[in-house]
Design an enzyme around this catalytic site. Structure first.
Site, PDB file in Angstrom:
ATOM      1  N   HIS A  22      45.348  97.905 -29.746  1.00 27.58           N
ATOM      2  CA  HIS A  22      45.654  96.679 -29.356  1.00 27.58           C
ATOM      3  C   HIS A  22      47.141  96.424 -29.447  1.00 27.58           C
ATOM      4  CE1 HIS A  22      41.623  95.793 -27.842  1.00 27.58           C
ATOM      5  NE2 HIS A  22      41.355  95.788 -28.747  1.00 27.58           N
ATOM      6  N   ILE A  58      51.207  92.630 -28.625  1.00 31.89           N
ATOM      7  CA  ILE A  58      49.811  92.633 -29.099  1.00 31.89           C
ATOM      8  C   ILE A  58      49.101  91.958 -27.924  1.00 31.89           C
ATOM      9  CG2 ILE A  58      48.468  91.684 -30.989  1.00 31.89           C
ATOM     10  CD1 ILE A  58      51.316  90.985 -32.571  1.00 31.89           C
ATOM     11  N   CYS A  59      47.889  92.822 -27.889  1.00 32.60           N
ATOM     12  CA  CYS A  59      47.085  92.280 -26.814  1.00 32.60           C
ATOM     13  C   CYS A  59      46.108  91.527 -27.597  1.00 32.60           C
ATOM     14  CB  CYS A  59      46.646  93.448 -26.374  1.00 32.60           C
ATOM     15  SG  CYS A  59      45.206  93.024 -24.876  1.00 32.60           S
ATOM     16  N   LEU A  60      46.246  90.069 -27.805  1.00 27.71           N
ATOM     17  CA  LEU A  60      45.142  89.444 -28.483  1.00 27.71           C
ATOM     18  C   LEU A  60      44.850  88.106 -27.645  1.00 27.71           C
ATOM     19  CD1 LEU A  60      43.532  89.204 -31.046  1.00 27.71           C
ATOM     20  CD2 LEU A  60      45.285  88.060 -32.086  1.00 27.71           C
ATOM     21  N   TRP A 106      47.384  90.112 -19.557  1.00 24.93           N
ATOM     22  CA  TRP A 106      46.508  90.675 -20.189  1.00 24.93           C
ATOM     23  C   TRP A 106      44.866  90.944 -19.630  1.00 24.93           C
ATOM     24  CZ3 TRP A 106      49.084  93.738 -23.496  1.00 24.93           C
ATOM     25  CH2 TRP A 106      50.137  93.381 -24.099  1.00 24.93           C
TER      26      TRP A 106
END
Length: 190
Positions: free
Chosen positions: A122, A129-131, A183
């Protein structure tokens, strides 16, 4: 220019920030579409409060680069150590938090910076950051401390060091600001 701490010992630290607008900003609105009344001193007070809390009682493995904050209250560098017993044990990472005057109603921009960007499904090689809590699941009830804990937890639960499958394409084509990325959150098991 930022003046983080006044010399008076009895008073709570205050800041003075002079920002020159780079582009015209749209008026802030809440999720229901009502206009938000923003006052610069309110977001600055919130940042000071969070900063003092993070310095006094940081989560395990988290430290604030106070020198960077003294230069600019709206950009914080936070150091995170990989937890013992995880794939990132003994590794040191640095996060850059960028805040705007809509904080905490608008999430901070958070990226990994420096020479050691974690290899994680991620985390893109450019530090993005993929959050979900950094974009659509953000809430004003969240804080820098809760974001740091979420990122530390994300790193700790990783089972295999690898980049996201679309890393190369994403890094070549993405916006510099990860908050402008749409995202697709589909994998919480990493």
């Amino acid at each position: 220019m930022l003046k983080l701490f006044k010399k008076s010992k009895d008073k709570i630290p205050k800041s003075e920030i002079i920002n020159e607008p780079k582009e015209p900003q749209k008026p802030a609105v809440s999720k229901c579409g009502k206009p938000l009344l923003l006052d610069n001193s309110r977001w600055e007070r919130r940042l000071h409060k969070e900063l003092m809390s993070l310095i006094k009682e940081p989560p395990p493995g988290v430290t604030v680069d106070t020198e960077s904050v003294q230069q600019n209250l709206s950009e914080w560098k936070i150091n995170i150590k990989g937890f013992e017993g995880t794939l990132y044990e003994g590794e040191d990472f640095q996060l850059l938090f960028k805040f705007n005057n809509k904080y905490p109603f608008d999430s901070p921009e958070v990226t990994f910076i420096g020479s050691n960007i974690p290899v994680h499904p991620h985390v893109y090689s450019n530090g993005h950051i993929c959050l979900s809590i950094l974009t659509e699941d953000w809430s004003p009830a969240l804080s820098v401390q809760s974001v740091c804990l979420s990122i530390a937890s994300m790193l700790s639960s990783c089972r295999e060091k690898k980049r996201p499958p679309d890393n190369t394409l994403y890094v070549k084509t993405c916006n510099k600001n990860p908050k402008k990325t749409k995202w697709w959150y589909h994998d919480d098991s990493v």
